[in-house]
Design a protein around this motif. Sequence first.
Motif, PDB file in Angstrom:
ATOM      1  N   THR A 184       0.770  -1.276   0.040  1.00 37.97           N
ATOM      2  CA  THR A 184      -0.028   0.074  -0.058  1.00 37.97           C
ATOM      3  C   THR A 184       1.080   1.304   0.237  1.00 37.97           C
ATOM      4  O   THR A 184       0.586   2.295  -0.566  1.00 37.97           O
ATOM      5  N   THR A 185       1.827   1.375   0.849  1.00 35.60           N
ATOM      6  CA  THR A 185       2.923   2.477   0.853  1.00 35.60           C
ATOM      7  C   THR A 185       3.420   2.973  -0.401  1.00 35.60           C
ATOM      8  O   THR A 185       3.315   4.132  -0.920  1.00 35.60           O
ATOM      9  N   VAL A 191       2.787   6.275  -2.943  1.00 35.24           N
ATOM     10  CA  VAL A 191       3.995   7.117  -3.212  1.00 35.24           C
ATOM     11  C   VAL A 191       3.790   7.309  -4.847  1.00 35.24           C
ATOM     12  O   VAL A 191       4.111   8.292  -5.467  1.00 35.24           O
TER      13      VAL A 191
END
Length: 173
Positions: A49-50, A54
């Motif tokens: 998810t990160t 980004v």
Amino acid sequence: MGAGCVGGFLGALLWRGLERRWGAGPVMLGALALNPVTQLPLVLVGPGTTGQVVIGACLLVQTGAAVAHGGLQRSVRQELCPAHLQGRAQATGAWLAFGLRPLAAFLAGVLGTLVGLRPALCVITLLLAAPFVILWRSPARGLCAFPAPALGAGPGVLPHVTPGPAGSSTNTS
């Protein structure tokens, strides 16, 4: 992909105001400088998810910068190109922008197959700096306002523009 669409919409809304404030050359250079920088997360982040957030944020900025640059460079070209060459200039620009994409995609696929995904993305990110370097080395870098054609030069003749101190240019025609 949705973030990229939002970025494109924002780029289309903002480029005129940015050009009025800082000038065509600096805005085009800034937009081109953002392209390889916003590509870096593809090389650096991992899955999850990160990484997706980004990459989405970078896609928003990258697409906004691309739309801003595209609109501005077409306006500069239309302002400076003689009327009888407008069609030829537009066709050449469109061919360079869109016609080479299949070849670039093929070559990127070959490179990815030969050296792997991350090394190929590193090479591609470095290559994305080429348009910035080319524009930086051109007279367009100092283009802070659309210059008036030189007397007797006719429409579409770009006077020689030399970069001055930060944010200014001098017309030496």
